[in-house]
Design a protein around this motif. Structure first.
Motif, PDB file in Angstrom:
ATOM      1  N   MET A  74     -87.257 -50.639  99.654  1.00 32.84           N
ATOM      2  CA  MET A  74     -86.198 -51.362 100.315  1.00 32.84           C
ATOM      3  C   MET A  74     -85.274 -51.941  99.253  1.00 32.84           C
ATOM      4  SD  MET A  74     -86.445 -54.528 103.062  1.00 32.84           S
ATOM      5  CE  MET A  74     -88.091 -54.891 102.606  1.00 32.84           C
ATOM      6  N   ASN A  75     -84.004 -51.651  99.348  1.00 33.61           N
ATOM      7  CA  ASN A  75     -83.029 -52.154  98.393  1.00 33.61           C
ATOM      8  C   ASN A  75     -82.246 -53.302  99.016  1.00 33.61           C
ATOM      9  OD1 ASN A  75     -81.111 -52.632  96.460  1.00 33.61           O
ATOM     10  ND2 ASN A  75     -80.215 -50.601  96.521  1.00 33.61           N
ATOM     11  N   LEU A  76     -82.543 -54.512  98.575  1.00 31.80           N
ATOM     12  CA  LEU A  76     -81.842 -55.694  99.079  1.00 31.80           C
ATOM     13  C   LEU A  76     -80.909 -56.298  98.041  1.00 31.80           C
ATOM     14  CD1 LEU A  76     -84.725 -57.455 101.034  1.00 31.80           C
ATOM     15  CD2 LEU A  76     -82.812 -56.164 101.956  1.00 31.80           C
ATOM     16  N   ASN A  77     -80.765 -55.633  96.903  1.00 29.52           N
ATOM     17  CA  ASN A  77     -79.880 -56.158  95.870  1.00 29.52           C
ATOM     18  C   ASN A  77     -78.482 -56.361  96.424  1.00 29.52           C
ATOM     19  OD1 ASN A  77     -81.994 -56.079  94.097  1.00 29.52           O
ATOM     20  ND2 ASN A  77     -81.332 -54.203  93.082  1.00 29.52           N
ATOM     21  N   SER A  78     -77.942 -57.532  96.177  1.00 28.34           N
ATOM     22  CA  SER A  78     -76.594 -57.926  96.597  1.00 28.34           C
ATOM     23  C   SER A  78     -76.448 -58.052  98.114  1.00 28.34           C
ATOM     24  CB  SER A  78     -75.541 -56.958  96.057  1.00 28.34           C
ATOM     25  OG  SER A  78     -75.617 -56.907  94.652  1.00 28.34           O
ATOM     26  N   LYS A  79     -77.546 -58.122  98.836  1.00 29.51           N
ATOM     27  CA  LYS A  79     -77.512 -58.285 100.291  1.00 29.51           C
ATOM     28  C   LYS A  79     -77.740 -59.754 100.632  1.00 29.51           C
ATOM     29  CE  LYS A  79     -77.379 -53.839 101.072  1.00 29.51           C
ATOM     30  NZ  LYS A  79     -76.253 -53.147 101.538  1.00 29.51           N
ATOM     31  N   SER A  80     -77.390 -60.140 101.856  1.00 32.27           N
ATOM     32  CA  SER A  80     -77.637 -61.484 102.366  1.00 32.27           C
ATOM     33  C   SER A  80     -78.604 -61.390 103.537  1.00 32.27           C
ATOM     34  CB  SER A  80     -76.332 -62.134 102.834  1.00 32.27           C
ATOM     35  OG  SER A  80     -75.467 -62.332 101.750  1.00 32.27           O
ATOM     36  N   VAL A  81     -79.547 -62.330 103.578  1.00 31.02           N
ATOM     37  CA  VAL A  81     -80.563 -62.356 104.621  1.00 31.02           C
ATOM     38  C   VAL A  81     -80.567 -63.746 105.250  1.00 31.02           C
ATOM     39  CG1 VAL A  81     -83.028 -62.100 105.108  1.00 31.02           C
ATOM     40  CG2 VAL A  81     -81.974 -60.721 103.302  1.00 31.02           C
ATOM     41  N   LEU A  82     -80.609 -63.805 106.578  1.00 35.38           N
ATOM     42  CA  LEU A  82     -80.720 -65.073 107.302  1.00 35.38           C
ATOM     43  C   LEU A  82     -82.086 -65.111 107.976  1.00 35.38           C
ATOM     44  CD1 LEU A  82     -79.667 -67.720 108.566  1.00 35.38           C
ATOM     45  CD2 LEU A  82     -78.664 -66.302 110.383  1.00 35.38           C
ATOM     46  N   ILE A  83     -82.846 -66.163 107.692  1.00 37.62           N
ATOM     47  CA  ILE A  83     -84.166 -66.327 108.299  1.00 37.62           C
ATOM     48  C   ILE A  83     -84.150 -67.603 109.135  1.00 37.62           C
ATOM     49  CG2 ILE A  83     -86.636 -66.588 107.900  1.00 37.62           C
ATOM     50  CD1 ILE A  83     -86.174 -65.259 105.139  1.00 37.62           C
ATOM     51  N   ILE A  84     -84.343 -67.452 110.434  1.00 37.23           N
ATOM     52  CA  ILE A  84     -84.436 -68.583 111.346  1.00 37.23           C
ATOM     53  C   ILE A  84     -85.908 -68.972 111.463  1.00 37.23           C
ATOM     54  CG2 ILE A  84     -83.994 -69.364 113.718  1.00 37.23           C
ATOM     55  CD1 ILE A  84     -81.438 -68.658 112.248  1.00 37.23           C
ATOM     56  N   GLY A  85     -86.195 -70.265 111.450  1.00 35.64           N
ATOM     57  CA  GLY A  85     -87.582 -70.715 111.520  1.00 35.64           C
ATOM     58  C   GLY A  85     -88.298 -70.548 110.200  1.00 35.64           C
ATOM     59  N   ALA A  86     -87.593 -70.803 109.113  1.00 36.49           N
ATOM     60  CA  ALA A  86     -88.120 -70.520 107.780  1.00 36.49           C
ATOM     61  C   ALA A  86     -88.964 -71.651 107.196  1.00 36.49           C
ATOM     62  CB  ALA A  86     -86.963 -70.215 106.828  1.00 36.49           C
ATOM     63  N   SER A  87     -89.172 -72.733 107.932  1.00 40.36           N
ATOM     64  CA  SER A  87     -89.910 -73.858 107.360  1.00 40.36           C
ATOM     65  C   SER A  87     -91.420 -73.656 107.385  1.00 40.36           C
ATOM     66  CB  SER A  87     -89.549 -75.162 108.083  1.00 40.36           C
ATOM     67  OG  SER A  87     -89.902 -75.088 109.449  1.00 40.36           O
ATOM     68  N   SER A  88     -91.910 -72.691 108.167  1.00 45.39           N
ATOM     69  CA  SER A  88     -93.356 -72.455 108.221  1.00 45.39           C
ATOM     70  C   SER A  88     -93.644 -71.069 108.784  1.00 45.39           C
ATOM     71  CB  SER A  88     -94.033 -73.524 109.086  1.00 45.39           C
ATOM     72  OG  SER A  88     -93.587 -73.427 110.419  1.00 45.39           O
ATOM     73  N   GLY A  89     -94.911 -70.712 108.754  1.00 49.34           N
ATOM     74  CA  GLY A  89     -95.365 -69.474 109.377  1.00 49.34           C
ATOM     75  C   GLY A  89     -94.729 -68.212 108.825  1.00 49.34           C
ATOM     76  N   ILE A  90     -94.420 -67.309 109.741  1.00 47.93           N
ATOM     77  CA  ILE A  90     -93.860 -66.002 109.369  1.00 47.93           C
ATOM     78  C   ILE A  90     -92.522 -66.156 108.659  1.00 47.93           C
ATOM     79  CG2 ILE A  90     -92.939 -63.833 110.297  1.00 47.93           C
ATOM     80  CD1 ILE A  90     -95.083 -64.070 112.519  1.00 47.93           C
ATOM     81  N   GLY A  91     -91.684 -67.097 109.113  1.00 37.58           N
ATOM     82  CA  GLY A  91     -90.379 -67.294 108.478  1.00 37.58           C
ATOM     83  C   GLY A  91     -90.505 -67.685 107.019  1.00 37.58           C
ATOM     84  N   LYS A  92     -91.409 -68.617 106.734  1.00 39.23           N
ATOM     85  CA  LYS A  92     -91.624 -69.035 105.342  1.00 39.23           C
ATOM     86  C   LYS A  92     -92.188 -67.885 104.515  1.00 39.23           C
ATOM     87  CE  LYS A  92     -93.932 -72.334 102.383  1.00 39.23           C
ATOM     88  NZ  LYS A  92     -94.948 -73.370 102.257  1.00 39.23           N
ATOM     89  N   ALA A  93     -93.158 -67.169 105.074  1.00 40.99           N
ATOM     90  CA  ALA A  93     -93.759 -66.039 104.360  1.00 40.99           C
ATOM     91  C   ALA A  93     -92.708 -64.959 104.062  1.00 40.99           C
ATOM     92  CB  ALA A  93     -94.903 -65.451 105.177  1.00 40.99           C
ATOM     93  N   LEU A  94     -91.828 -64.723 105.002  1.00 40.88           N
ATOM     94  CA  LEU A  94     -90.757 -63.750 104.799  1.00 40.88           C
ATOM     95  C   LEU A  94     -89.839 -64.191 103.664  1.00 40.88           C
ATOM     96  CD1 LEU A  94     -89.383 -61.148 105.725  1.00 40.88           C
ATOM     97  CD2 LEU A  94     -88.159 -62.497 107.438  1.00 40.88           C
ATOM     98  N   ALA A  95     -89.476 -65.468 103.652  1.00 44.08           N
ATOM     99  CA  ALA A  95     -88.630 -65.987 102.568  1.00 44.08           C
ATOM    100  C   ALA A  95     -89.314 -65.825 101.220  1.00 44.08           C
ATOM    101  CB  ALA A  95     -88.289 -67.456 102.823  1.00 44.08           C
ATOM    102  N   GLU A  96     -90.599 -66.125 101.174  1.00 46.97           N
ATOM    103  CA  GLU A  96     -91.346 -65.988  99.919  1.00 46.97           C
ATOM    104  C   GLU A  96     -91.374 -64.530  99.454  1.00 46.97           C
ATOM    105  OE1 GLU A  96     -94.364 -69.766 100.590  1.00 46.97           O
ATOM    106  OE2 GLU A  96     -95.011 -67.753 101.203  1.00 46.97           O
ATOM    107  N   ASN A  97     -91.607 -63.613 100.364  1.00 47.80           N
ATOM    108  CA  ASN A  97     -91.649 -62.195  99.998  1.00 47.80           C
ATOM    109  C   ASN A  97     -90.286 -61.660  99.584  1.00 47.80           C
ATOM    110  OD1 ASN A  97     -94.432 -61.578 100.292  1.00 47.80           O
ATOM    111  ND2 ASN A  97     -94.196 -61.627 102.505  1.00 47.80           N
ATOM    112  N   LEU A  98     -89.261 -62.035 100.321  1.00 43.42           N
ATOM    113  CA  LEU A  98     -87.917 -61.534  99.998  1.00 43.42           C
ATOM    114  C   LEU A  98     -87.364 -62.143  98.712  1.00 43.42           C
ATOM    115  CD1 LEU A  98     -86.228 -61.403 103.517  1.00 43.42           C
ATOM    116  CD2 LEU A  98     -87.147 -59.504 102.175  1.00 43.42           C
ATOM    117  N   SER A  99     -87.942 -63.252  98.274  1.00 42.77           N
ATOM    118  CA  SER A  99     -87.447 -63.885  97.042  1.00 42.77           C
ATOM    119  C   SER A  99     -87.707 -63.028  95.809  1.00 42.77           C
ATOM    120  CB  SER A  99     -88.070 -65.276  96.873  1.00 42.77           C
ATOM    121  OG  SER A  99     -89.441 -65.177  96.561  1.00 42.77           O
ATOM    122  N   ASN A 100     -88.470 -61.956  95.956  1.00 44.13           N
ATOM    123  CA  ASN A 100     -88.715 -61.030  94.846  1.00 44.13           C
ATOM    124  C   ASN A 100     -87.549 -60.067  94.631  1.00 44.13           C
ATOM    125  OD1 ASN A 100     -91.384 -61.934  94.167  1.00 44.13           O
ATOM    126  ND2 ASN A 100     -92.066 -60.995  96.069  1.00 44.13           N
TER     127      ASN A 100
END
Length: 72
Positions: free
Chosen positions: A1-27
């Motif tokens: 998956m190529n996310l370089n230079s892309k923007s991602v919006l995560i709703i519900g990012a303070s916990s659970g799946i949203g937080k985990a998604l933010a942590e994974n995408l931060s790579n």
């Protein structure tokens, strides 16, 4: 998956799946906008991920309140 230079919006990012998604995408070299009602937790997550490849932007937003959505 190529996310370089892309923007991602995560709703519900303070916990659970949203937080985990933010942590994974931060790579990836992308911009991640994390949104939730609890800005203190979002700020903490932003700090935790500050050494990642991604740029993290916390947004206080309650998606059940139309005005919050407009102002975000």
């Amino acid at each position: 998956m190529n996310l370089n230079s892309k923007s991602v919006l995560i709703i519900g990012a303070s916990s659970g799946i949203g937080k985990a998604l933010a942590e994974n995408l931060s790579n990836y070299e992308c911009k991640i906008f994390i949104a939730a009602r609890r800005i203190e937790i979002l700020n903490s997550i932003t700090y935790e991920l500050s050494n990642s490849k991604a740029e993290i932007f916390p947004i206080k937003c309650d998606t059940t309140i139309k005005e919050d959505i407009k102002n975000s």
